[in-house]
Motif scaffolding. Structure first.
Motif, PDB file in Angstrom:
ATOM      1  N   HIS A 134      49.852 -25.615 -19.144  1.00 30.97           N
ATOM      2  CA  HIS A 134      49.633 -25.508 -17.696  1.00 30.97           C
ATOM      3  C   HIS A 134      48.657 -24.385 -17.331  1.00 30.97           C
ATOM      4  O   HIS A 134      48.825 -23.697 -16.325  1.00 30.97           O
ATOM      5  CB  HIS A 134      50.960 -25.297 -16.957  1.00 30.97           C
ATOM      6  CG  HIS A 134      51.919 -26.447 -17.064  1.00 30.97           C
ATOM      7  ND1 HIS A 134      51.663 -27.688 -16.530  1.00 30.97           N
ATOM      8  CD2 HIS A 134      53.140 -26.535 -17.666  1.00 30.97           C
ATOM      9  CE1 HIS A 134      52.687 -28.499 -16.787  1.00 30.97           C
ATOM     10  NE2 HIS A 134      53.581 -27.821 -17.474  1.00 30.97           N
ATOM     11  N   ASN A 139      45.624 -29.089 -10.691  1.00 28.65           N
ATOM     12  CA  ASN A 139      46.795 -29.002  -9.831  1.00 28.65           C
ATOM     13  C   ASN A 139      47.170 -30.393  -9.325  1.00 28.65           C
ATOM     14  O   ASN A 139      46.417 -31.348  -9.490  1.00 28.65           O
ATOM     15  CB  ASN A 139      46.570 -28.033  -8.671  1.00 28.65           C
ATOM     16  CG  ASN A 139      45.475 -28.494  -7.730  1.00 28.65           C
ATOM     17  OD1 ASN A 139      45.592 -29.530  -7.081  1.00 28.65           O
ATOM     18  ND2 ASN A 139      44.389 -27.724  -7.653  1.00 28.65           N
ATOM     19  N   ASP A 140      48.337 -30.491  -8.700  1.00 30.37           N
ATOM     20  CA  ASP A 140      48.870 -31.778  -8.254  1.00 30.37           C
ATOM     21  C   ASP A 140      48.652 -32.032  -6.758  1.00 30.37           C
ATOM     22  O   ASP A 140      49.259 -32.934  -6.189  1.00 30.37           O
ATOM     23  CB  ASP A 140      50.375 -31.851  -8.532  1.00 30.37           C
ATOM     24  CG  ASP A 140      50.696 -31.906 -10.017  1.00 30.37           C
ATOM     25  OD1 ASP A 140      49.876 -32.421 -10.781  1.00 30.37           O
ATOM     26  OD2 ASP A 140      51.785 -31.426 -10.397  1.00 30.37           O
ATOM     27  N   SER A 141      47.787 -31.259  -6.118  1.00 31.74           N
ATOM     28  CA  SER A 141      47.660 -31.351  -4.662  1.00 31.74           C
ATOM     29  C   SER A 141      47.130 -32.705  -4.187  1.00 31.74           C
ATOM     30  O   SER A 141      47.335 -33.083  -3.042  1.00 31.74           O
ATOM     31  CB  SER A 141      46.744 -30.237  -4.141  1.00 31.74           C
ATOM     32  OG  SER A 141      45.441 -30.355  -4.692  1.00 31.74           O
ATOM     33  N   CYS A 161      41.781 -31.449  -6.852  1.00 27.23           N
ATOM     34  CA  CYS A 161      42.740 -31.340  -7.955  1.00 27.23           C
ATOM     35  C   CYS A 161      42.398 -30.197  -8.914  1.00 27.23           C
ATOM     36  O   CYS A 161      43.095 -30.006  -9.924  1.00 27.23           O
ATOM     37  CB  CYS A 161      42.861 -32.645  -8.719  1.00 27.23           C
ATOM     38  SG  CYS A 161      41.336 -33.185  -9.511  1.00 27.23           S
ATOM     39  N   SER A 163      41.839 -26.036  -9.285  1.00 30.75           N
ATOM     40  CA  SER A 163      42.064 -24.743  -8.647  1.00 30.75           C
ATOM     41  C   SER A 163      40.820 -23.873  -8.763  1.00 30.75           C
ATOM     42  O   SER A 163      39.906 -24.166  -9.553  1.00 30.75           O
ATOM     43  CB  SER A 163      43.254 -24.041  -9.299  1.00 30.75           C
ATOM     44  OG  SER A 163      44.424 -24.830  -9.185  1.00 30.75           O
ATOM     45  N   LYS A 172      49.554 -22.534 -13.764  1.00 30.18           N
ATOM     46  CA  LYS A 172      49.979 -23.282 -12.587  1.00 30.18           C
ATOM     47  C   LYS A 172      50.610 -24.583 -13.062  1.00 30.18           C
ATOM     48  O   LYS A 172      49.930 -25.418 -13.668  1.00 30.18           O
ATOM     49  CB  LYS A 172      48.808 -23.578 -11.646  1.00 30.18           C
ATOM     50  CG  LYS A 172      49.258 -24.234 -10.335  1.00 30.18           C
ATOM     51  CD  LYS A 172      48.090 -24.424  -9.400  1.00 30.18           C
ATOM     52  CE  LYS A 172      48.540 -24.992  -8.057  1.00 30.18           C
ATOM     53  NZ  LYS A 172      49.447 -24.103  -7.321  1.00 30.18           N
ATOM     54  N   CYS A 174      51.667 -28.152 -13.482  1.00 29.86           N
ATOM     55  CA  CYS A 174      50.877 -29.295 -13.021  1.00 29.86           C
ATOM     56  C   CYS A 174      51.240 -30.546 -13.809  1.00 29.86           C
ATOM     57  O   CYS A 174      51.017 -30.623 -15.022  1.00 29.86           O
ATOM     58  CB  CYS A 174      49.393 -28.975 -13.167  1.00 29.86           C
ATOM     59  SG  CYS A 174      48.301 -30.365 -12.831  1.00 29.86           S
TER      60      CYS A 174
END
Length: 390
Positions: A134, A139-141, A161, A163, A172, A174
């Protein structure tokens, strides 16, 4: 002389009786504490297993498997265990590294059919090891259930997606990392993801488990529940075991692995999860069957990045040491949280003890406690440690 022998035999027999009574009393105490916790947290169902010196010394199931049918939970019942599933992905990767089909320092862009590059750091490659730990900067946004948000052919912008820190520099959590790993396992092995895990991990360990719901007895599935604060009732999570047959019927090897949810889709009982855990506790071997090498197992458990003051993250493995849990002993493993389920699998590789705990529904827990453990998990582990391990 005969009198002495009889007396000695009597004392020995009495000792066995006393030890048995103490053990029974300790089990009864532990179970009473677990049931009290379930009552306080309104836990629907709870399944646990305890390992000591490499053997499962205790397992039990409490509460309901299904509220509507009023069926009791059994130790053989199966759960979708959420993020503990990630360690199965990492185990598969280590097998493929040993087979020289992958390297942890491989550029992920070379392992899939599109570029995986953080546009903020275009000259910095994202490696397979970064996905596993990770630290990839993904990221999972924008979601993680397929590759639409990261594939340049489907999303030209694809910046959300990523960062804004350099790959490899920060942690982070993810799920998208492991959606990618599912496809990478397929491309490296030439096998469909669920079949690879079954053939190389599940079957050798003799487990009743898998990512594919169609390969398992659905009558064994424990219903998962989420709590509705407004109505103060539990609602069934109906998508927890839903098959993704539309994708499976038109499967694209090296792409469609996301349909099995490598990030959280493993289905397994607490007892079988304890067997898998023991394999990792014994650095890759269980009951004489080696799944990964000792070197690979230790590498999976070696911390890569700090996560606060009490935790490191390794390769799909958490390393936790908190005075609030298990008397401050090092705990190595993972947790899971999805669809109202909370799960935990943690062990100490030196002292050879471990605990598995899976709950199917409980009160919402806004305060996750020390090192982000849900209350049902932290309290449950302490009860198991105090009564069956300490």
């Amino acid at each position: 002389m005969k009198t002495l022998k009889k007396y000695g035999f009597f004392l020995l027999s009495l000792l066995f009786i006393v030890n048995g009574f103490v053990a029974y009393a300790q089990v009864a105490k532990g179970e009473a504490e677990l049931q009290k916790m379930m009552q306080d947290l309104k836990v629907v169902g709870l399944s646990v297993a305890v390992v000591k010196n490499g053997e499962i010394i205790y397992s039990n199931a409490f509460g309901q498997k299904n509220i509507e049918n009023n069926t009791k939970l059994a130790t053989s019942d199966i759960f979708r265990i959420a993020s503990i599933s990630k360690s199965f992905c990492a185990t598969a990767v280590m097998q493929l590294v040993e087979a020289k089909k992958l390297k942890l320092e491989d550029n992920v862009s070379d392992l899939v059919d599109f570029n995986v590059v953080n546009p903020n750091f275009p000259d910095k490659i994202i490696t397979l090891k970064m996905l596993l730990s990770h630290t990839s900067s993904l990221n999972d946004s924008d979601g993680y259930f397929n590759f639409d948000m990261i594939d340049p052919a489907k999303n030209e912008g694809r910046t959300k997606c990523y960062s804004k820190y350099e790959p490899g520099s920060e942690y982070k959590y993810c799920n998208l990392n492991f959606t990618l790993i599912g496809a990478i396992v397929e491309r490296a092995s030439g096998m469909r993801f669920d079949n690879y895990i079954k053939k190389n991990i599940i079957d050798p360990l003799g487990l009743n488990a898998g990512y594919n719901v169609d390969s398992l007895d659905s009558n064994k599935f424990a219903t998962l529940y989420t709590y509705d604060k407004k109505t103060e009732t539990f609602n069934e999570s109906k998508t927890a075991y839903r098959p993704n047959r539309n994708v499976w019927n038109n499967y694209q090897l090296g792409y469609s692995a996301y349909s099995f949810s490598p990030t959280g889709g493993m289905k397994i009982s607490a007892i079988d999860l304890a067997k898998y855990m023991t394999m990792h506790m014994n650095y890759g071997v269980y009951k004489g069957k080696r799944i990964i090498s000792q070197t690979s197992a230790k590498l999976m458990q070696k911390g890569v990045v700090k996560v606060g003051d009490e935790e490191e993250y390794a390769l799909a493995i958490r390393r936790v040491k908190s005075n609030d849990i298990a008397d401050g002993n090092l705990l190595v493993g993972h947790t899971g949280s999805a669809s109202g389920l909370y799960s935990t699998m943690f062990f100490n590789p030196d002292k050879k003890f471990g605990m598995v705990l899976i709950s199917t529904g409980s009160l919402p827990d806004d305060h996750e406690g020390t090192v982000r453990f849900r209350k049902v998990l932290s309290e449950g582990m302490n009860i198991l440690y105090r009564n069956f391990i300490k």
